[in-house]
Design an enzyme around this catalytic site. Structure first.
Site, PDB file in Angstrom:
ATOM      1  N   TYR A 122      -9.860   6.255  -1.459  1.00 59.02           N
ATOM      2  CA  TYR A 122      -9.510   4.880  -1.356  1.00 59.02           C
ATOM      3  C   TYR A 122     -10.820   4.102  -1.883  1.00 59.02           C
ATOM      4  CZ  TYR A 122      -8.191   0.413   0.616  1.00 59.02           C
ATOM      5  OH  TYR A 122      -7.770  -0.843   0.957  1.00 59.02           O
ATOM      6  N   SER A 166     -12.047  -4.410  -0.892  1.00 57.40           N
ATOM      7  CA  SER A 166     -12.414  -3.982   0.434  1.00 57.40           C
ATOM      8  C   SER A 166     -13.941  -3.443   0.615  1.00 57.40           C
ATOM      9  CB  SER A 166     -11.588  -2.566   0.742  1.00 57.40           C
ATOM     10  OG  SER A 166     -11.893  -1.950   1.865  1.00 57.40           O
TER      11      SER A 166
HETATM   12  C1  LIG Z   1     -10.822   5.571   7.906  1.00 61.34           C
HETATM   13  C2  LIG Z   1     -11.422   4.270   7.303  1.00 61.34           C
HETATM   14  O1  LIG Z   1     -12.221   4.220   6.755  1.00 61.34           O
HETATM   15  C3  LIG Z   1     -10.705   3.004   7.610  1.00 61.34           C
HETATM   16  C4  LIG Z   1     -10.909   1.973   6.626  1.00 61.34           C
HETATM   17  O2  LIG Z   1     -12.108   1.791   6.141  1.00 61.34           O
HETATM   18  S1  LIG Z   1      -9.827   1.008   6.237  1.00 61.34           S
HETATM   19  C5  LIG Z   1     -10.173   0.278   4.571  1.00 61.34           C
HETATM   20  C6  LIG Z   1     -10.979  -1.026   4.830  1.00 61.34           C
HETATM   21  N1  LIG Z   1     -10.146  -2.351   4.890  1.00 61.34           N
HETATM   22  C7  LIG Z   1      -9.547  -2.692   3.830  1.00 61.34           C
HETATM   23  O3  LIG Z   1      -9.261  -1.915   2.907  1.00 61.34           O
HETATM   24  C8  LIG Z   1      -8.905  -3.911   4.192  1.00 61.34           C
HETATM   25  C9  LIG Z   1      -8.082  -4.467   3.005  1.00 61.34           C
HETATM   26  N2  LIG Z   1      -7.010  -4.041   2.770  1.00 61.34           N
HETATM   27  C10 LIG Z   1      -6.576  -3.977   1.571  1.00 61.34           C
HETATM   28  O4  LIG Z   1      -7.476  -4.449   0.698  1.00 61.34           O
HETATM   29  C11 LIG Z   1      -5.520  -3.219   1.060  1.00 61.34           C
HETATM   30  O5  LIG Z   1      -5.868  -2.405   0.082  1.00 61.34           O
HETATM   31  C12 LIG Z   1      -4.308  -4.265   0.489  1.00 61.34           C
HETATM   32  C13 LIG Z   1      -4.914  -4.973  -0.383  1.00 61.34           C
HETATM   33  C14 LIG Z   1      -3.297  -3.326   0.082  1.00 61.34           C
HETATM   34  C15 LIG Z   1      -3.752  -5.124   1.698  1.00 61.34           C
HETATM   35  O6  LIG Z   1      -3.748  -4.448   2.678  1.00 61.34           O
HETATM   36  P1  LIG Z   1      -2.262  -4.755   3.771  1.00 61.34           P
HETATM   37  O7  LIG Z   1      -1.872  -6.136   3.742  1.00 61.34           O
HETATM   38  O8  LIG Z   1      -2.939  -4.457   5.048  1.00 61.34           O
HETATM   39  O9  LIG Z   1      -1.378  -3.542   3.327  1.00 61.34           O
HETATM   40  P2  LIG Z   1       0.039  -3.265   3.785  1.00 61.34           P
HETATM   41  O10 LIG Z   1       0.440  -4.137   4.801  1.00 61.34           O
HETATM   42  O11 LIG Z   1       0.263  -1.833   4.023  1.00 61.34           O
HETATM   43  O12 LIG Z   1       0.723  -3.596   2.349  1.00 61.34           O
HETATM   44  C16 LIG Z   1       0.509  -2.818   1.104  1.00 61.34           C
HETATM   45  C17 LIG Z   1       1.380  -3.347   0.167  1.00 61.34           C
HETATM   46  O13 LIG Z   1       0.924  -2.652  -1.114  1.00 61.34           O
HETATM   47  C18 LIG Z   1       1.734  -2.755  -2.146  1.00 61.34           C
HETATM   48  N3  LIG Z   1       2.020  -1.432  -2.601  1.00 61.34           N
HETATM   49  C19 LIG Z   1       1.862  -0.335  -2.082  1.00 61.34           C
HETATM   50  N4  LIG Z   1       2.122   0.928  -2.871  1.00 61.34           N
HETATM   51  C20 LIG Z   1       2.446   0.219  -4.073  1.00 61.34           C
HETATM   52  C21 LIG Z   1       2.690   0.728  -5.542  1.00 61.34           C
HETATM   53  N5  LIG Z   1       2.740   1.898  -5.736  1.00 61.34           N
HETATM   54  N6  LIG Z   1       2.889  -0.285  -6.494  1.00 61.34           N
HETATM   55  C22 LIG Z   1       2.980  -1.607  -5.955  1.00 61.34           C
HETATM   56  N7  LIG Z   1       2.643  -2.134  -4.770  1.00 61.34           N
HETATM   57  C23 LIG Z   1       2.332  -1.242  -4.233  1.00 61.34           C
HETATM   58  C24 LIG Z   1       3.396  -2.650  -1.212  1.00 61.34           C
HETATM   59  O14 LIG Z   1       3.724  -4.256  -1.267  1.00 61.34           O
HETATM   60  C25 LIG Z   1       2.788  -2.628   0.217  1.00 61.34           C
HETATM   61  O15 LIG Z   1       3.352  -3.266   1.186  1.00 61.34           O
HETATM   62  P3  LIG Z   1       4.768  -2.564   1.801  1.00 61.34           P
HETATM   63  O16 LIG Z   1       4.381  -0.898   1.684  1.00 61.34           O
HETATM   64  O17 LIG Z   1       5.136  -2.945   3.105  1.00 61.34           O
HETATM   65  O18 LIG Z   1       6.004  -2.790   0.757  1.00 61.34           O
END
Ligand SMILES: CC(=O)CC(=O)SCCNC(=O)CCNC(=O)[C@H](O)C(C)(C)COP(=O)(O)OP(=O)(O)OC[C@H]1O[C@@H](n2cnc3c(N)ncnc32)[C@H](O)[C@@H]1OP(=O)(O)O
Length: 255
Positions: A162, A149
């Site tokens: 995070y 990320s």
């Molecule tokens: C305030 C701010 O500052 C805002 C921001 O910056 S946001 C952050 C910047 N942007 C990002 O990080 C974007 C990229 N996102 C990522 O890389 C996420 O970490 C990611 C790899 C999980 C993918 O994101 P996503 O597809 O949007 O996530 P999401 O649809 O919520 O799915 C996460 C999945 O992780 C898995 N997961 C969660 N907890 C888990 C655990 N304990 N064990 C195994 N898998 C787990 C689950 O399969 C979960 O899906 P469900 O909750 O639907 O079952």
């Protein structure tokens, strides 16, 4: 569009974090080209089932298996991943799409929540990827796609738990990439804010992207053999500037 590692198309895939919306969008794209079987692993049976149903509705010939994996339970991670790997005779690609954003303002004062965020986003994935890397090395080829990320590129006040975990995962994945090169490839994806379940409670910032756009950028990365993929591409330049901002200025930016 090519979705192959070397000469092998990406047919058999293991997804860690199989409920992820980004993973689901990517699988839909791969299924349209080369995907034949997929194992979805995650802690929530409901979301794994939803992904499975969505894939099978569009691609009825796919084989889709769902298995439990909780990356916060470190003592169970290696066994669960090793067992999943045994089910696949050949494995072309591992997708690490598991993650947990949490609620920073509450979590940052609670040591247990701090540990949970670091474990789900860093230690658990690092353990799982280590087992997968061993398998792909034995096999002699394969691709690991790791969802990092921009939050890890420069860790910010607003999500430093995070962000710190993603910084760790990003560095780990790049080190692993160098270790397993050239037999096995590791591709690190650095998305910006993605509008999915994970960020639904947050205000949408400018340049927010979608799971489908990230999936397209990953496909582009697979085609070009990239090691690092920014999504959207413009994030690379933005983060290059942001990363070098003096701390006193960066502190004024409330994002
Ligand atoms: C305030 C701010 O500052 C805002 C921001 O910056 S946001 C952050 C910047 N942007 C990002 O990080 C974007 C990229 N996102 C990522 O890389 C996420 O970490 C990611 C790899 C999980 C993918 O994101 P996503 O597809 O949007 O996530 P999401 O649809 O919520 O799915 C996460 C999945 O992780 C898995 N997961 C969660 N907890 C888990 C655990 N304990 N064990 C195994 N898998 C787990 C689950 O399969 C979960 O899906 P469900 O909750 O639907 O079952």
């Amino acid at each position: 569009m090519t979705t192959s590692v070397g000469r092998r198309p990406l047919e058999h895939v293991l997804v860690l974090g199989g409920g992820s919306e980004i993973a689901r969008a990517l699988l839909m794209r791969l299924a349209g080209v080369s995907l034949r079987s997929v194992i979805l692993m995650g802690p929530h049976a409901e979301t794994l089932k939803r992904t499975r149903e969505q894939l099978l509705a569009a691609f009825p010939k796919l084989t889709v298996v769902t298995l439990a994996l909780d990356l916060s339970e470190l003592q169970t991670v290696d066994m669960a991943v090793a067992q999943a790997l045994k089910r696949l005779e050949v494995i072309d690609c591992v997708i690490m799409a598991a993650g947990w954003l949490g609620a920073q303002e509450m979590d940052e004062r609670d040591p247990e929540s701090v540990a949970h965020t670091l474990t789900v986003n860093f230690s658990g994935p690092a353990m799982a990827l280590t087992r997968c890397a061993e398998r792909l090395e034995e096999q002699g080829y394969g691709l690991m796609i790791v969802l990092s990320s921009v939050a890890g590129e420069r860790v910010r006040r607003s999500n430093y738990l995070y962000g710190a975990a993603k910084a760790g995962l990003d560095g780990f994945a790049l080190g692993l990439a160098d270790r397993v090169h050239p037999k096995v490839s590791v591709m690190v994806i650095r998305p910006g804010f993605v509008s999915t379940a994970m960020t639904r409670s947050l205000a949408t910032p400018p340049l927010a992207t979608t799971a489908e756009r990230v999936a397209s950028d990953i496909i582009r990365g697979i085609s070009s053999g990239a090691t690092i993929v920014w999504s959207p591409r413009s994030m690379r330049a933005i983060m290059a500037i942001y990363r070098h901002l003096p701390r006193a200025i960066a502190r004024q930016i409330r994002y």
